[in-house]
Design a protein around this motif. Structure first.
Motif, short mmCIF file in Angstrom:
data_model
loop_
_atom_site.label_atom_id
_atom_site.label_comp_id
_atom_site.label_asym_id
_atom_site.label_seq_id
_atom_site.Cartn_x
_atom_site.Cartn_y
_atom_site.Cartn_z
N LYS A 64 1.38 -1.19 0.13
CA LYS A 64 -0.06 -0.41 -0.14
C LYS A 64 0.81 1.24 -0.29
O LYS A 64 1.99 1.02 1.18
N SER A 65 0.55 2.11 -0.91
CA SER A 65 1.43 4.29 -0.88
C SER A 65 1.59 4.24 0.38
O SER A 65 0.13 4.46 0.87
N GLY A 66 2.51 4.90 0.58
CA GLY A 66 2.49 5.79 2.25
C GLY A 66 2.22 4.70 3.13
O GLY A 66 2.43 5.45 4.34
N SER A 67 2.90 3.29 3.12
CA SER A 67 3.02 2.23 4.19
C SER A 67 4.52 2.15 5.13
O SER A 67 4.23 1.77 5.59
N VAL A 68 5.37 2.49 4.72
CA VAL A 68 6.28 2.08 5.34
C VAL A 68 7.23 2.69 6.50
O VAL A 68 6.84 4.57 6.45
N ALA A 69 6.72 2.15 7.28
CA ALA A 69 7.39 2.30 8.79
C ALA A 69 8.64 3.12 8.65
O ALA A 69 9.56 3.41 7.78
N GLY A 70 8.38 4.90 9.56
CA GLY A 70 9.75 6.01 10.19
C GLY A 70 9.58 6.04 8.63
O GLY A 70 10.52 7.13 8.50
N PHE A 71 8.84 6.31 7.46
CA PHE A 71 9.25 7.41 6.59
C PHE A 71 8.12 8.42 6.61
O PHE A 71 7.22 7.67 6.74
N SER A 72 8.42 10.03 6.52
CA SER A 72 7.47 10.71 6.25
C SER A 72 6.82 10.90 4.70
O SER A 72 7.03 11.66 4.07
N TYR A 73 5.94 10.18 4.50
CA TYR A 73 4.39 10.82 3.07
C TYR A 73 4.23 12.30 3.47
O TYR A 73 4.36 12.29 4.74
N SER A 74 4.87 12.38 2.10
CA SER A 74 3.31 14.01 1.17
C SER A 74 1.58 12.70 2.18
O SER A 74 1.70 11.87 2.16
N ALA A 75 1.13 14.00 2.09
CA ALA A 75 -0.60 14.02 2.47
C ALA A 75 -1.29 12.90 0.94
O ALA A 75 -1.61 11.79 1.32
N ALA A 76 -0.77 13.67 -0.19
CA ALA A 76 -0.93 12.77 -0.75
C ALA A 76 -1.25 12.24 -1.49
O ALA A 76 -1.54 10.66 -1.74
N ASN A 77 0.26 11.35 -0.96
CA ASN A 77 0.82 9.79 -0.70
C ASN A 77 0.02 8.78 -0.09
O ASN A 77 0.18 7.67 -0.16
N ALA A 78 0.48 9.46 1.30
CA ALA A 78 -0.04 8.57 2.56
C ALA A 78 -1.59 8.22 2.26
O ALA A 78 -2.53 7.35 2.63
N ASN A 79 -2.47 9.40 1.72
CA ASN A 79 -4.10 9.40 1.23
C ASN A 79 -4.50 8.60 -0.01
O ASN A 79 -5.48 8.46 -0.30
N SER A 80 -3.73 8.34 -0.45
CA SER A 80 -3.70 7.99 -2.10
C SER A 80 -4.88 6.46 -2.13
O SER A 80 -5.60 6.73 -3.76
N GLY A 81 -4.53 5.77 -1.31
CA GLY A 81 -5.51 4.26 -1.61
C GLY A 81 -4.31 3.91 -2.88
O GLY A 81 -5.28 3.24 -2.58
N PHE A 82 -3.68 3.72 -2.91
CA PHE A 82 -2.76 3.23 -3.84
C PHE A 82 -1.79 2.15 -3.22
O PHE A 82 -2.13 1.53 -2.57
#
Length: 157
Positions: free
Chosen positions: A94-112
């Protein structure tokens, strides 16, 4: 004398402006704020060049060479985040799911979910697929090279 010349110059300037206009008073231009384009749907895997991953056979060795440009920001080692997150096991994740990494909102919320087809599309032009991503990479227009990178990411050793 100087005052008279200034007044005459002002009169001439006014005459030139009047001659060059239609006499109407223009309104200031309105500033149009462009809306941020929406992210593509998770199921949308269309590419700008019209290619599809299924039409290519990726070569992992070639993909490793192409990935060298990605390695400035990404690693394929598990748990090794750089400017970008680790790409170890990215396919199926799932996009935006690597522990310890600070994602952009766009990536974290993409649902990809990063399918090979979604990666193929994303690598072509990341900002098109996910507007607002922190990834500043312009993209990889060569479809064969995208297929090669994906083959490398499937088995990076």
């Amino acid at each position: 004398m100087l005052k008279a010349k200034a007044i005459a110059l002002l009169g001439i300037s006014a005459a030139i402006v009047a001659a060059c206009s239609d006499g109407s008073v223009s309104q200031p231009e309105q500033v149009v704020v462009a809306e941020k384009p929406a992210a593509l749907a998770a199921s949308d895997v269309t590419t700008l060049d019209g290619t599809m991953l299924q039409n290519f056979v990726g070569n992992a060795a070639n993909g490793k060479a192409v990935f060298a440009q990605c390695s400035m920001c990404h690693a394929v080692d598990a748990g090794l985040n750089k400017i970008g997150p680790s790409l170890n096991g990215v396919i199926g994740r799932k996009s935006g799911s690597v522990a310890g990494f600070s994602y952009s909102a766009a990536n974290a919320n993409s649902g990809f979910v990063w399918t090979k087809e979604k990666l193929f599309q994303h690598l072509e032009k990341p900002q098109r697929v996910m507007p607002g991503t922190k990834m500043m990479y312009a993209g990889l227009p060569d479809a064969q090279k995208r297929a090669d990178v994906i083959a490398y990411l499937e088995a990076p050793n």
